[in-house]
Design a protein around this motif. Sequence first.
Motif, PDB file in Angstrom:
ATOM      1  N   LEU A  63      -0.571   5.089   4.259  1.00 10.60           N
ATOM      2  CA  LEU A  63       0.370   4.022   3.946  1.00 10.60           C
ATOM      3  C   LEU A  63       0.648   3.192   5.195  1.00 10.60           C
ATOM      4  CD1 LEU A  63       2.943   5.938   1.686  1.00 10.60           C
ATOM      5  CD2 LEU A  63       0.847   4.735   1.021  1.00 10.60           C
ATOM      6  N   THR A  64       0.887   1.910   4.976  1.00  6.63           N
ATOM      7  CA  THR A  64       1.182   1.008   6.094  1.00  6.63           C
ATOM      8  C   THR A  64       2.609   0.492   6.036  1.00  6.63           C
ATOM      9  OG1 THR A  64       0.474  -0.972   4.880  1.00  6.63           O
ATOM     10  CG2 THR A  64      -1.225   0.238   6.108  1.00  6.63           C
ATOM     11  N   GLY A  65       3.269   0.639   4.899  1.00  9.17           N
ATOM     12  CA  GLY A  65       4.577   0.051   4.694  1.00  9.17           C
ATOM     13  C   GLY A  65       4.510  -1.290   3.995  1.00  9.17           C
ATOM     14  N   TYR A  94      -0.191   9.862   5.374  1.00  9.16           N
ATOM     15  CA  TYR A  94      -0.089   9.383   6.755  1.00  9.16           C
ATOM     16  C   TYR A  94       0.708   8.095   6.707  1.00  9.16           C
ATOM     17  CZ  TYR A  94      -3.501  12.793   8.387  1.00  9.16           C
ATOM     18  OH  TYR A  94      -4.138  13.969   8.711  1.00  9.16           O
ATOM     19  N   VAL A  95       1.805   8.061   7.433  1.00  3.92           N
ATOM     20  CA  VAL A  95       2.705   6.907   7.399  1.00  3.92           C
ATOM     21  C   VAL A  95       2.962   6.426   8.823  1.00  3.92           C
ATOM     22  CG1 VAL A  95       3.816   7.686   5.264  1.00  3.92           C
ATOM     23  CG2 VAL A  95       4.793   8.355   7.481  1.00  3.92           C
ATOM     24  N   ILE A 148      -9.879   9.686   0.568  1.00  4.84           N
ATOM     25  CA  ILE A 148      -8.930   8.960   1.396  1.00  4.84           C
ATOM     26  C   ILE A 148      -8.475   7.748   0.595  1.00  4.84           C
ATOM     27  CG2 ILE A 148      -8.557   7.680   3.527  1.00  4.84           C
ATOM     28  CD1 ILE A 148     -10.738   9.398   4.825  1.00  4.84           C
ATOM     29  N   VAL A 149      -7.186   7.694   0.315  1.00  4.88           N
ATOM     30  CA  VAL A 149      -6.618   6.638  -0.523  1.00  4.88           C
ATOM     31  C   VAL A 149      -5.877   5.649   0.362  1.00  4.88           C
ATOM     32  CG1 VAL A 149      -5.109   6.159  -2.491  1.00  4.88           C
ATOM     33  CG2 VAL A 149      -6.324   8.346  -2.353  1.00  4.88           C
ATOM     34  N   LYS A 150      -6.104   4.357   0.134  1.00  3.23           N
ATOM     35  CA  LYS A 150      -5.431   3.352   0.957  1.00  3.23           C
ATOM     36  C   LYS A 150      -5.529   1.992   0.293  1.00  3.23           C
ATOM     37  CE  LYS A 150      -7.446   1.933   4.747  1.00  3.23           C
ATOM     38  NZ  LYS A 150      -8.147   1.861   6.039  1.00  3.23           N
ATOM     39  N   GLU A 167     -13.679   4.969   0.623  1.00  2.00           N
ATOM     40  CA  GLU A 167     -12.260   5.235   0.368  1.00  2.00           C
ATOM     41  C   GLU A 167     -11.912   4.824  -1.065  1.00  2.00           C
ATOM     42  OE1 GLU A 167     -11.045   4.285   5.020  1.00  2.00           O
ATOM     43  OE2 GLU A 167     -10.997   2.736   3.479  1.00  2.00           O
ATOM     44  N   VAL A 168     -10.712   5.211  -1.507  1.00  2.00           N
ATOM     45  CA  VAL A 168     -10.336   5.064  -2.913  1.00  2.00           C
ATOM     46  C   VAL A 168      -9.057   4.243  -3.024  1.00  2.00           C
ATOM     47  CG1 VAL A 168      -9.778   6.332  -5.036  1.00  2.00           C
ATOM     48  CG2 VAL A 168     -11.377   7.323  -3.385  1.00  2.00           C
ATOM     49  N   ASN A 169      -8.992   3.421  -4.055  1.00  2.00           N
ATOM     50  CA  ASN A 169      -7.799   2.621  -4.284  1.00  2.00           C
ATOM     51  C   ASN A 169      -6.696   3.468  -4.906  1.00  2.00           C
ATOM     52  OD1 ASN A 169      -6.241   0.304  -4.269  1.00  2.00           O
ATOM     53  ND2 ASN A 169      -7.766  -0.934  -5.339  1.00  2.00           N
TER      54      ASN A 169
END
Length: 352
Positions: free
Chosen positions: A195-197, A226-227, A316-318, A325-327
């Motif tokens: 997560l990026t916020g 991961y934040v 890995i979701v992002k 990676e996965v949505n």
Amino acid sequence: MTIDDHKSHLVNLGKFLGQFQLTNSLLNPDIPGSEKFFQEMEQKIDASIHYNGWFNRENIVFSLQQWSKALTPENIQIWLDKYNFSNSGGKTVGIVMAGNIPMVGFHDFLSVIISGNKVLAKLSSQDQQLLPVIAAYLMHLDERYETRIEFTKEKLENFDAVIATGSNNTARYFEYYFKDKISIIRKNRNSVAILTGNETKEELEALSDDVFRYYGLGCRNVSKLYVPEGYDFDSFFKAMYKWNPIINQDKYANNYDYNKAVYLMSEFKLLDNGFLMLKEDESFGSPIGTLFYETYKDATDLDKILSENREKIQCIVKKNPANGEVNFGKTQQPQLWDYADDVDTIKFLLEI
């Protein structure tokens, strides 16, 4: 049996599986074999719920529907076009299946059939109702499958290669027991979300599906976040709320209560919304009702950490995924070509 025969049968199988709904399943007599097997599948769905307390109709039907969506002519073509099946087949492949989520070994089953080899499957005691019905359905479509599909409750014998899935502990047993065989041995893996916020409400709500579908028991379920440093979890918890009814499921609630008691007695710092706990932890595999999280300062450093731990990670979701990676919301909707542990099962089967 040609590859086109297999493709045709899998398309019909996809249509058959698509009939089953959470409520008001409707038999379509135009689907080959449907009238013969529809009621039996309904009965086995109920039986699966009886034999495994972690299975419910919602999750079983979700699995069947995902397979129905996957087994379209277009998807099957994309999946298989890159392979050469001209010299494949004739071997017996043992499959030791897990039982953590409904039909978790189905992709291996299909891959062995497609490659022209014979399936010798040892089903998990936790998930042994559904796949035999599907096998019988395929045999009804084409009797040649009768000599290519076998189930056993005994130890595997007289096979040429093996695909075995289990925990890290059982994997050590598999590696010893199958040391003289060509094999794919799968261990524990978990999935993470970055997560990026800057995620939208809709993206975070989609992430909740990645966390809670199948009660979080699958290797594709997100078990760790991961934040960025200073991340405000308020929006995250609000987005998780649509899964609040999960706490009414006895097995989930019992695990949630137990893990919470252990954490509190150990005086661990927790964030808690009444049905999900967040615990800062470096591990990847979190218990039921818990998500682990870590903070990061720099995306480059985080990429290095994930690269170093790649063998422990399934997805890995992002936001804006790339490079495999996965949505958000898609972890439990894999495509046919999304191989577990990034090991190309068809390629393996064509080379044995």
